[in-house]
Design an enzyme around this catalytic site. Structure first.
Site, PDB file in Angstrom:
ATOM      1  N   ASN A   7       0.873  -1.178   0.000  1.00  0.00           N
ATOM      2  CA  ASN A   7       0.000   0.000   0.000  1.00  0.00           C
ATOM      3  C   ASN A   7       0.909   1.227   0.000  1.00  0.00           C
ATOM      4  OD1 ASN A   7      -1.764   2.057   0.477  1.00  0.00           O
ATOM      5  ND2 ASN A   7      -2.698   1.151   2.291  1.00  0.00           N
ATOM      6  N   ARG A  93      -2.591  -2.047  -3.488  1.00  0.00           N
ATOM      7  CA  ARG A  93      -3.805  -1.278  -3.258  1.00  0.00           C
ATOM      8  C   ARG A  93      -3.791  -0.066  -4.193  1.00  0.00           C
ATOM      9  NH1 ARG A  93      -5.150   3.104   1.171  1.00  0.00           N
ATOM     10  NH2 ARG A  93      -7.370   3.287   0.777  1.00  0.00           N
ATOM     11  N   HIS A 182     -13.036   2.702   0.035  1.00  0.00           N
ATOM     12  CA  HIS A 182     -13.049   1.701   1.123  1.00  0.00           C
ATOM     13  C   HIS A 182     -13.755   0.427   0.674  1.00  0.00           C
ATOM     14  CE1 HIS A 182     -12.964   5.112   4.370  1.00  0.00           C
ATOM     15  NE2 HIS A 182     -11.738   4.663   4.149  1.00  0.00           N
ATOM     16  N   ARG A 243     -11.298  15.366   7.224  1.00  0.00           N
ATOM     17  CA  ARG A 243     -12.119  15.729   6.059  1.00  0.00           C
ATOM     18  C   ARG A 243     -13.522  16.113   6.504  1.00  0.00           C
ATOM     19  NH1 ARG A 243     -10.821  10.324   3.467  1.00  0.00           N
ATOM     20  NH2 ARG A 243      -8.667  10.544   2.761  1.00  0.00           N
ATOM     21  N   GLU A 335     -14.693  -0.258  15.419  1.00  0.00           N
ATOM     22  CA  GLU A 335     -14.379  -1.485  16.161  1.00  0.00           C
ATOM     23  C   GLU A 335     -14.189  -1.234  17.647  1.00  0.00           C
ATOM     24  OE1 GLU A 335     -10.927  -3.258  14.206  1.00  0.00           O
ATOM     25  OE2 GLU A 335     -11.867  -2.822  12.284  1.00  0.00           O
ATOM     26  N   GLU A 386      -8.214  -5.128   5.399  1.00  0.00           N
ATOM     27  CA  GLU A 386      -8.133  -4.803   3.969  1.00  0.00           C
ATOM     28  C   GLU A 386      -6.966  -5.521   3.300  1.00  0.00           C
ATOM     29  OE1 GLU A 386      -8.777  -0.569   5.371  1.00  0.00           O
ATOM     30  OE2 GLU A 386      -9.275  -0.357   3.266  1.00  0.00           O
TER      31      GLU A 386
END
Ligand code: ADP
Length: 405
Positions: A7, A93, A182, A243, A335, A386
Protein backbone atom coordinates in the site's frame (compact mmCIF):
# COMPACT_ATOMS: atom_id res chain seq x y z
CA UNK A 1 1.75 -19.81 -1.00
CA UNK A 2 3.16 -16.37 -0.09
CA UNK A 3 1.55 -13.10 -1.15
CA UNK A 4 2.93 -9.63 -0.50
CA UNK A 5 0.48 -6.74 -0.19
CA UNK A 6 1.79 -3.24 -0.85
CA UNK A 7 0.00 0.00 0.00
CA UNK A 8 2.05 2.85 -1.36
CA UNK A 9 1.33 6.39 -0.15
CA UNK A 10 3.05 9.62 -1.09
CA UNK A 11 5.61 9.40 1.73
CA UNK A 12 5.06 5.90 3.10
CA UNK A 13 4.87 2.26 2.03
CA UNK A 14 2.90 -0.22 4.13
CA UNK A 15 3.36 -3.92 3.48
CA UNK A 16 2.17 -7.30 4.72
CA UNK A 17 3.41 -10.73 3.75
CA UNK A 18 0.82 -13.51 4.01
CA UNK A 19 1.03 -17.29 4.00
CA UNK A 20 -2.26 -17.84 2.24
CA UNK A 21 -2.91 -21.41 3.45
CA UNK A 22 -3.91 -20.25 6.91
CA UNK A 23 -4.28 -16.58 5.93
CA UNK A 24 -1.55 -15.80 8.46
CA UNK A 25 0.76 -12.79 8.49
CA UNK A 26 4.43 -13.78 8.17
CA UNK A 27 5.76 -10.23 8.32
CA UNK A 28 4.50 -6.69 8.08
CA UNK A 29 5.77 -3.18 8.30
CA UNK A 30 5.94 0.35 7.09
CA UNK A 31 8.47 2.68 5.53
CA UNK A 32 7.78 6.15 6.85
CA UNK A 33 8.74 9.70 5.90
CA UNK A 34 10.34 8.72 2.59
CA UNK A 35 12.77 11.36 1.36
CA UNK A 36 13.15 13.00 4.77
CA UNK A 37 16.22 12.89 7.02
CA UNK A 38 14.40 10.86 9.71
CA UNK A 39 12.91 8.24 7.38
CA UNK A 40 12.77 4.69 8.77
CA UNK A 41 11.54 1.19 8.21
CA UNK A 42 9.60 -0.58 10.95
CA UNK A 43 9.56 -4.33 10.34
CA UNK A 44 7.37 -6.71 12.36
CA UNK A 45 7.47 -10.49 12.73
CA UNK A 46 4.79 -12.38 14.65
CA UNK A 47 5.93 -13.60 18.07
CA UNK A 48 4.05 -15.57 20.73
CA UNK A 49 0.46 -14.90 21.81
CA UNK A 50 -0.55 -12.60 18.97
CA UNK A 51 2.29 -10.13 19.58
CA UNK A 52 4.80 -8.83 17.05
CA UNK A 53 8.58 -8.43 17.39
CA UNK A 54 9.48 -5.06 15.95
CA UNK A 55 12.77 -3.93 14.48
CA UNK A 56 13.31 -0.33 13.50
CA UNK A 57 15.79 0.35 10.73
CA UNK A 58 16.52 4.06 10.88
CA UNK A 59 18.33 5.12 7.77
CA UNK A 60 17.91 7.63 5.06
CA UNK A 61 15.39 6.24 2.57
CA UNK A 62 15.62 8.43 -0.47
CA UNK A 63 12.60 7.45 -2.55
CA UNK A 64 10.04 4.70 -3.17
CA UNK A 65 12.54 2.53 -5.07
CA UNK A 66 14.91 2.74 -2.13
CA UNK A 67 11.99 2.02 0.24
CA UNK A 68 10.95 -1.13 -1.63
CA UNK A 69 14.55 -2.32 -1.70
CA UNK A 70 14.77 -1.84 2.07
CA UNK A 71 11.56 -3.84 2.47
CA UNK A 72 13.00 -6.67 0.34
CA UNK A 73 16.15 -6.64 2.48
CA UNK A 74 14.17 -6.69 5.75
CA UNK A 75 12.04 -9.61 4.49
CA UNK A 76 15.19 -11.48 3.45
CA UNK A 77 17.16 -10.80 6.64
CA UNK A 78 14.28 -11.83 8.87
CA UNK A 79 13.93 -15.05 6.87
CA UNK A 80 10.32 -14.17 5.99
CA UNK A 81 11.08 -14.22 2.26
CA UNK A 82 14.50 -15.46 1.22
CA UNK A 83 13.91 -14.84 -2.47
CA UNK A 84 11.17 -13.04 -4.45
CA UNK A 85 10.64 -16.25 -6.43
CA UNK A 86 8.87 -17.61 -3.32
CA UNK A 87 6.07 -15.13 -3.99
CA UNK A 88 2.87 -16.37 -5.64
CA UNK A 89 2.03 -12.74 -6.32
CA UNK A 90 2.03 -9.15 -5.16
CA UNK A 91 -1.22 -7.25 -4.54
CA UNK A 92 -1.17 -3.46 -4.83
CA UNK A 93 -3.81 -1.28 -3.26
CA UNK A 94 -4.99 1.32 -5.78
CA UNK A 95 -7.36 4.00 -4.56
CA UNK A 96 -9.17 4.96 -7.75
CA UNK A 97 -10.04 2.62 -10.60
CA UNK A 98 -12.63 4.88 -12.22
CA UNK A 99 -15.16 3.04 -14.39
CA UNK A 100 -12.39 1.27 -16.30
CA UNK A 101 -11.40 -1.09 -13.48
CA UNK A 102 -14.39 -2.89 -12.02
CA UNK A 103 -12.44 -5.76 -10.48
CA UNK A 104 -8.85 -6.66 -9.57
CA UNK A 105 -6.59 -6.93 -12.59
CA UNK A 106 -3.27 -8.59 -13.39
CA UNK A 107 -0.85 -5.74 -14.11
CA UNK A 108 0.63 -5.47 -17.60
CA UNK A 109 2.17 -2.46 -19.33
CA UNK A 110 -1.28 -1.77 -20.86
CA UNK A 111 -2.83 -1.79 -17.39
CA UNK A 112 -0.13 0.63 -16.19
CA UNK A 113 -1.15 2.98 -19.01
CA UNK A 114 -4.80 2.63 -17.93
CA UNK A 115 -3.83 3.40 -14.34
CA UNK A 116 -2.00 6.49 -15.50
CA UNK A 117 -5.24 7.71 -17.05
CA UNK A 118 -6.90 7.45 -13.62
CA UNK A 119 -4.46 9.91 -12.01
CA UNK A 120 -6.56 13.04 -12.68
CA UNK A 121 -9.48 11.38 -10.82
CA UNK A 122 -7.42 10.89 -7.66
CA UNK A 123 -4.42 13.23 -7.83
CA UNK A 124 -3.87 12.97 -4.07
CA UNK A 125 -3.65 9.16 -4.00
CA UNK A 126 -3.17 7.41 -7.34
CA UNK A 127 0.28 8.81 -8.29
CA UNK A 128 1.89 7.12 -5.27
CA UNK A 129 0.01 3.85 -5.92
CA UNK A 130 1.23 3.92 -9.52
CA UNK A 131 4.79 4.69 -8.50
CA UNK A 132 4.79 1.66 -6.16
CA UNK A 133 3.55 -0.53 -9.00
CA UNK A 134 6.11 0.73 -11.50
CA UNK A 135 9.03 0.31 -9.11
CA UNK A 136 8.02 -3.19 -8.03
CA UNK A 137 7.48 -4.26 -11.65
CA UNK A 138 11.03 -3.11 -12.28
CA UNK A 139 12.45 -4.82 -9.18
CA UNK A 140 10.63 -8.18 -9.53
CA UNK A 141 9.40 -8.43 -13.14
CA UNK A 142 8.80 -12.19 -12.90
CA UNK A 143 6.33 -12.06 -10.00
CA UNK A 144 2.66 -11.66 -11.04
CA UNK A 145 1.29 -8.38 -9.67
CA UNK A 146 -2.35 -7.44 -9.23
CA UNK A 147 -4.01 -4.06 -8.74
CA UNK A 148 -6.92 -4.10 -6.26
CA UNK A 149 -9.13 -1.01 -6.31
CA UNK A 150 -10.87 0.80 -3.43
CA UNK A 151 -13.59 1.80 -5.87
CA UNK A 152 -14.30 -1.61 -7.47
CA UNK A 153 -16.88 -2.94 -5.00
CA UNK A 154 -19.08 0.13 -5.54
CA UNK A 155 -19.19 -0.23 -9.33
CA UNK A 156 -22.50 -2.08 -8.87
CA UNK A 157 -24.23 1.20 -7.88
CA UNK A 158 -27.17 1.99 -10.19
CA UNK A 159 -27.08 5.21 -12.26
CA UNK A 160 -29.61 7.01 -10.04
CA UNK A 161 -27.20 6.53 -7.12
CA UNK A 162 -23.90 7.30 -8.83
CA UNK A 163 -24.89 10.35 -10.90
CA UNK A 164 -24.70 13.89 -9.56
CA UNK A 165 -27.36 16.40 -10.57
CA UNK A 166 -24.90 18.24 -12.81
CA UNK A 167 -24.85 18.80 -16.59
CA UNK A 168 -24.60 15.34 -18.14
CA UNK A 169 -21.56 16.34 -20.24
CA UNK A 170 -19.49 16.56 -17.06
CA UNK A 171 -20.01 12.82 -16.70
CA UNK A 172 -19.36 11.93 -20.33
CA UNK A 173 -16.41 14.29 -20.84
CA UNK A 174 -14.83 14.37 -17.37
CA UNK A 175 -16.10 11.21 -15.61
CA UNK A 176 -17.73 13.25 -12.84
CA UNK A 177 -19.83 10.79 -10.80
CA UNK A 178 -19.89 9.03 -7.43
CA UNK A 179 -17.31 6.22 -7.24
CA UNK A 180 -17.03 5.50 -3.52
CA UNK A 181 -13.99 4.15 -1.67
CA UNK A 182 -13.05 1.70 1.12
CA UNK A 183 -14.63 -0.93 -1.16
CA UNK A 184 -12.17 -3.61 -0.08
CA UNK A 185 -13.15 -3.08 3.55
CA UNK A 186 -16.92 -2.88 2.94
CA UNK A 187 -16.75 -6.11 0.91
CA UNK A 188 -14.56 -7.89 3.46
CA UNK A 189 -16.79 -7.08 6.45
CA UNK A 190 -19.92 -7.86 4.42
CA UNK A 191 -18.53 -11.36 3.73
CA UNK A 192 -17.55 -11.76 7.39
CA UNK A 193 -21.03 -10.64 8.45
CA UNK A 194 -22.58 -13.27 6.17
CA UNK A 195 -20.43 -16.00 7.61
CA UNK A 196 -21.12 -14.78 11.15
CA UNK A 197 -24.88 -14.77 10.52
CA UNK A 198 -24.67 -18.13 8.74
CA UNK A 199 -26.35 -16.83 5.59
CA UNK A 200 -25.15 -16.41 2.02
CA UNK A 201 -24.03 -12.84 1.30
CA UNK A 202 -26.43 -12.77 -1.67
CA UNK A 203 -29.33 -13.13 0.78
CA UNK A 204 -28.37 -10.16 2.93
CA UNK A 205 -29.11 -6.43 3.01
CA UNK A 206 -26.51 -4.59 5.04
CA UNK A 207 -25.46 -1.12 6.09
CA UNK A 208 -21.68 -1.19 6.56
CA UNK A 209 -19.96 1.65 8.40
CA UNK A 210 -16.19 1.92 7.97
CA UNK A 211 -15.12 4.42 10.64
CA UNK A 212 -11.35 4.93 10.62
CA UNK A 213 -9.35 8.09 9.92
CA UNK A 214 -11.35 8.15 6.71
CA UNK A 215 -14.98 7.09 7.08
CA UNK A 216 -17.72 5.87 4.77
CA UNK A 217 -21.07 4.11 4.82
CA UNK A 218 -22.36 1.65 2.23
CA UNK A 219 -25.81 0.31 1.45
CA UNK A 220 -25.47 -3.31 0.36
CA UNK A 221 -28.41 -5.12 -1.26
CA UNK A 222 -28.14 -8.87 -1.87
CA UNK A 223 -24.39 -8.61 -1.33
CA UNK A 224 -23.83 -5.78 -3.82
CA UNK A 225 -23.08 -2.14 -3.06
CA UNK A 226 -25.98 0.04 -4.23
CA UNK A 227 -24.92 3.30 -2.61
CA UNK A 228 -22.07 4.73 -0.61
CA UNK A 229 -21.31 7.99 1.14
CA UNK A 230 -17.94 8.88 -0.42
CA UNK A 231 -18.24 10.42 -3.84
CA UNK A 232 -16.04 11.23 -6.77
CA UNK A 233 -13.34 11.72 -4.14
CA UNK A 234 -13.08 10.50 -0.52
CA UNK A 235 -14.15 13.96 0.72
CA UNK A 236 -17.93 13.44 0.62
CA UNK A 237 -20.17 11.85 3.21
CA UNK A 238 -19.42 11.17 6.87
CA UNK A 239 -17.34 13.46 9.09
CA UNK A 240 -13.75 12.17 9.19
CA UNK A 241 -10.55 12.87 11.12
CA UNK A 242 -9.56 15.80 8.92
CA UNK A 243 -12.12 15.73 6.06
CA UNK A 244 -15.36 17.66 6.23
CA UNK A 245 -17.68 15.14 4.55
CA UNK A 246 -20.97 16.58 3.23
CA UNK A 247 -21.07 20.36 3.00
CA UNK A 248 -22.85 22.89 0.84
CA UNK A 249 -20.64 23.09 -2.29
CA UNK A 250 -21.22 26.85 -2.39
CA UNK A 251 -19.09 27.20 0.74
CA UNK A 252 -16.10 26.64 -1.52
CA UNK A 253 -16.97 29.67 -3.70
CA UNK A 254 -17.86 31.77 -0.68
CA UNK A 255 -14.47 31.03 0.92
CA UNK A 256 -12.63 31.69 -2.33
CA UNK A 257 -14.27 35.12 -2.55
CA UNK A 258 -14.02 36.13 1.09
CA UNK A 259 -10.61 34.70 2.03
CA UNK A 260 -8.87 34.87 -1.35
CA UNK A 261 -7.69 31.27 -0.88
CA UNK A 262 -6.73 29.38 -4.03
CA UNK A 263 -8.32 26.15 -5.20
CA UNK A 264 -5.36 24.16 -3.90
CA UNK A 265 -5.55 25.86 -0.51
CA UNK A 266 -9.26 25.20 -0.23
CA UNK A 267 -8.78 21.57 -1.28
CA UNK A 268 -6.23 21.17 1.45
CA UNK A 269 -8.45 22.99 3.99
CA UNK A 270 -11.38 20.65 3.32
CA UNK A 271 -9.19 17.51 3.27
CA UNK A 272 -6.66 18.12 6.01
CA UNK A 273 -7.92 20.91 8.32
CA UNK A 274 -11.59 20.03 8.64
CA UNK A 275 -13.61 17.14 10.11
CA UNK A 276 -12.95 16.40 13.80
CA UNK A 277 -9.75 18.46 13.62
CA UNK A 278 -11.59 21.48 12.27
CA UNK A 279 -14.34 21.25 14.87
CA UNK A 280 -12.21 20.72 17.99
CA UNK A 281 -8.53 20.79 17.05
CA UNK A 282 -7.92 17.00 17.32
CA UNK A 283 -8.32 14.46 14.54
CA UNK A 284 -7.72 11.31 16.59
CA UNK A 285 -11.02 10.04 18.02
CA UNK A 286 -9.38 8.79 21.22
CA UNK A 287 -8.15 12.31 21.94
CA UNK A 288 -11.48 13.86 20.92
CA UNK A 289 -13.36 11.54 23.28
CA UNK A 290 -11.05 12.15 26.19
CA UNK A 291 -11.30 15.92 25.66
CA UNK A 292 -15.06 15.57 25.49
CA UNK A 293 -15.07 13.56 28.75
CA UNK A 294 -13.12 16.32 30.42
CA UNK A 295 -15.83 18.80 29.49
CA UNK A 296 -14.39 20.47 26.37
CA UNK A 297 -17.39 21.96 24.53
CA UNK A 298 -15.95 21.76 21.06
CA UNK A 299 -14.89 18.15 21.51
CA UNK A 300 -18.42 17.35 22.72
CA UNK A 301 -19.81 19.06 19.67
CA UNK A 302 -17.43 17.07 17.46
CA UNK A 303 -18.64 13.75 18.93
CA UNK A 304 -22.25 14.85 18.60
CA UNK A 305 -21.84 15.94 14.99
CA UNK A 306 -19.89 12.78 14.12
CA UNK A 307 -22.61 10.45 15.46
CA UNK A 308 -25.46 12.56 14.08
CA UNK A 309 -24.00 12.32 10.57
CA UNK A 310 -23.69 8.53 10.86
CA UNK A 311 -27.28 8.30 12.08
CA UNK A 312 -28.50 10.32 9.08
CA UNK A 313 -26.80 7.86 6.74
CA UNK A 314 -28.22 4.85 8.59
CA UNK A 315 -31.69 6.37 8.14
CA UNK A 316 -31.11 7.18 4.48
CA UNK A 317 -29.76 3.73 3.67
CA UNK A 318 -32.54 2.06 5.62
CA UNK A 319 -34.98 3.86 3.32
CA UNK A 320 -32.93 2.90 0.26
CA UNK A 321 -32.75 -0.79 1.23
CA UNK A 322 -36.28 -1.23 2.60
CA UNK A 323 -35.19 -4.23 4.68
CA UNK A 324 -31.96 -4.27 6.66
CA UNK A 325 -30.60 -7.52 8.08
CA UNK A 326 -27.57 -6.03 9.81
CA UNK A 327 -25.60 -2.89 10.49
CA UNK A 328 -21.86 -3.52 10.59
CA UNK A 329 -19.37 -1.30 12.40
CA UNK A 330 -15.69 -1.51 11.44
CA UNK A 331 -12.47 0.57 11.26
CA UNK A 332 -10.50 1.86 14.26
CA UNK A 333 -13.46 3.86 15.59
CA UNK A 334 -16.21 1.44 14.53
CA UNK A 335 -14.38 -1.48 16.16
CA UNK A 336 -13.32 0.22 19.37
CA UNK A 337 -15.51 3.18 20.28
CA UNK A 338 -18.61 1.80 22.05
CA UNK A 339 -19.87 5.32 22.75
CA UNK A 340 -19.85 6.25 19.06
CA UNK A 341 -21.75 3.07 18.12
CA UNK A 342 -24.27 3.70 20.86
CA UNK A 343 -24.86 7.36 19.96
CA UNK A 344 -25.11 6.60 16.23
CA UNK A 345 -27.84 3.99 16.89
CA UNK A 346 -29.65 5.94 19.61
CA UNK A 347 -33.35 6.56 19.03
CA UNK A 348 -33.63 4.12 16.13
CA UNK A 349 -35.85 1.57 17.92
CA UNK A 350 -38.69 2.46 15.56
CA UNK A 351 -36.52 1.06 12.76
CA UNK A 352 -35.87 -2.12 14.77
CA UNK A 353 -32.31 -1.02 15.61
CA UNK A 354 -31.65 -1.50 19.34
CA UNK A 355 -28.16 -1.74 20.75
CA UNK A 356 -27.49 -3.77 23.91
CA UNK A 357 -25.46 -1.53 26.21
CA UNK A 358 -23.64 -4.35 27.96
CA UNK A 359 -22.75 -6.25 24.78
CA UNK A 360 -21.71 -3.01 23.11
CA UNK A 361 -19.25 -2.20 25.90
CA UNK A 362 -17.56 -5.62 26.05
CA UNK A 363 -13.95 -5.14 24.94
CA UNK A 364 -13.84 -8.12 22.57
CA UNK A 365 -11.61 -8.09 19.49
CA UNK A 366 -13.43 -10.73 17.42
CA UNK A 367 -16.51 -10.31 15.24
CA UNK A 368 -19.54 -10.05 17.50
CA UNK A 369 -23.21 -9.08 17.77
CA UNK A 370 -24.15 -6.17 20.02
CA UNK A 371 -27.90 -5.82 19.45
CA UNK A 372 -30.53 -6.45 22.11
CA UNK A 373 -32.44 -9.72 21.78
CA UNK A 374 -35.56 -7.81 20.71
CA UNK A 375 -33.74 -5.83 17.99
CA UNK A 376 -35.08 -6.75 14.53
CA UNK A 377 -31.80 -5.68 12.95
CA UNK A 378 -28.53 -7.36 13.91
CA UNK A 379 -25.77 -4.95 14.88
CA UNK A 380 -22.29 -6.34 14.31
CA UNK A 381 -18.78 -5.21 15.14
CA UNK A 382 -16.34 -6.79 12.70
CA UNK A 383 -12.60 -6.06 12.58
CA UNK A 384 -11.69 -5.19 9.02
CA UNK A 385 -8.63 -6.60 7.26
CA UNK A 386 -8.13 -4.80 3.97
CA UNK A 387 -4.68 -6.31 3.45
CA UNK A 388 -5.96 -9.87 3.80
CA UNK A 389 -8.79 -9.08 1.36
CA UNK A 390 -6.27 -7.64 -1.13
CA UNK A 391 -4.16 -10.81 -0.74
CA UNK A 392 -7.23 -13.02 -1.24
CA UNK A 393 -8.29 -11.10 -4.35
CA UNK A 394 -4.71 -11.20 -5.66
CA UNK A 395 -4.65 -14.99 -5.47
CA UNK A 396 -8.10 -15.31 -7.08
CA UNK A 397 -7.12 -12.96 -9.90
CA UNK A 398 -3.86 -14.78 -10.70
CA UNK A 399 -5.58 -18.17 -10.55
CA UNK A 400 -8.41 -17.00 -12.83
CA UNK A 401 -5.84 -15.72 -15.31
CA UNK A 402 -4.02 -19.06 -15.29
CA UNK A 403 -7.15 -21.18 -15.61
CA UNK A 404 -9.46 -19.18 -17.86
CA UNK A 405 -13.03 -20.40 -18.01
P1 ADP B 1 -6.97 4.23 9.15
O1 ADP B 1 -8.17 4.77 8.47
O2 ADP B 1 -5.77 5.13 9.06
O3 ADP B 1 -6.68 2.77 8.86
P2 ADP B 1 -7.96 3.27 11.68
O4 ADP B 1 -8.99 2.40 11.06
O5 ADP B 1 -6.86 2.63 12.43
O6 ADP B 1 -7.34 4.32 10.68
O7 ADP B 1 -8.74 4.27 12.67
C1 ADP B 1 -8.09 5.29 13.34
C2 ADP B 1 -9.08 5.96 14.27
O8 ADP B 1 -9.57 4.98 15.20
C3 ADP B 1 -8.48 7.08 15.08
O9 ADP B 1 -9.37 8.19 15.11
C4 ADP B 1 -8.35 6.46 16.45
O10 ADP B 1 -8.45 7.43 17.47
C5 ADP B 1 -9.59 5.58 16.47
N1 ADP B 1 -9.50 4.60 17.56
C6 ADP B 1 -8.65 3.57 17.68
N2 ADP B 1 -8.85 2.94 18.86
C7 ADP B 1 -9.85 3.59 19.48
C8 ADP B 1 -10.53 3.43 20.74
N3 ADP B 1 -10.21 2.46 21.58
N4 ADP B 1 -11.52 4.30 21.02
C9 ADP B 1 -11.86 5.29 20.19
N5 ADP B 1 -11.26 5.50 18.99
C10 ADP B 1 -10.28 4.65 18.66
Amino acid sequence: MKVLVINCGSSSIKYQLFAMGGCSVIAAGVVERIGEADSRLIHRRPADSGRFDETVHAQSILDHRDGLQHIAAALRESDALRDPSELFGIGHRVVHGGEAFQRPILISSKVVEGLREMVPLAPLHNPANLLGIEVSLELVPDVPQVAVFDTAFHQSMPPHAFHYALPHELYTAHHVRRYGFHGTSHYYVAKQAASHLGKPLEALNLITLHLGNGASAAAIRAGKSIDTSMGMTPLEGLIMGTRCGDIDPAIHFFLARTTGKSNDELESLLNTESGLKGICGKNDMREVMSLSDSGDDRARLAVEMYCYRIKKYIGAYFAVLGRVDAIVFTGGIGENAALIRQRACEGLAALGIIIDERRNKMPVREAREIQRNDSAVSILVIPTDEELEIATQTVACIQAEREPG
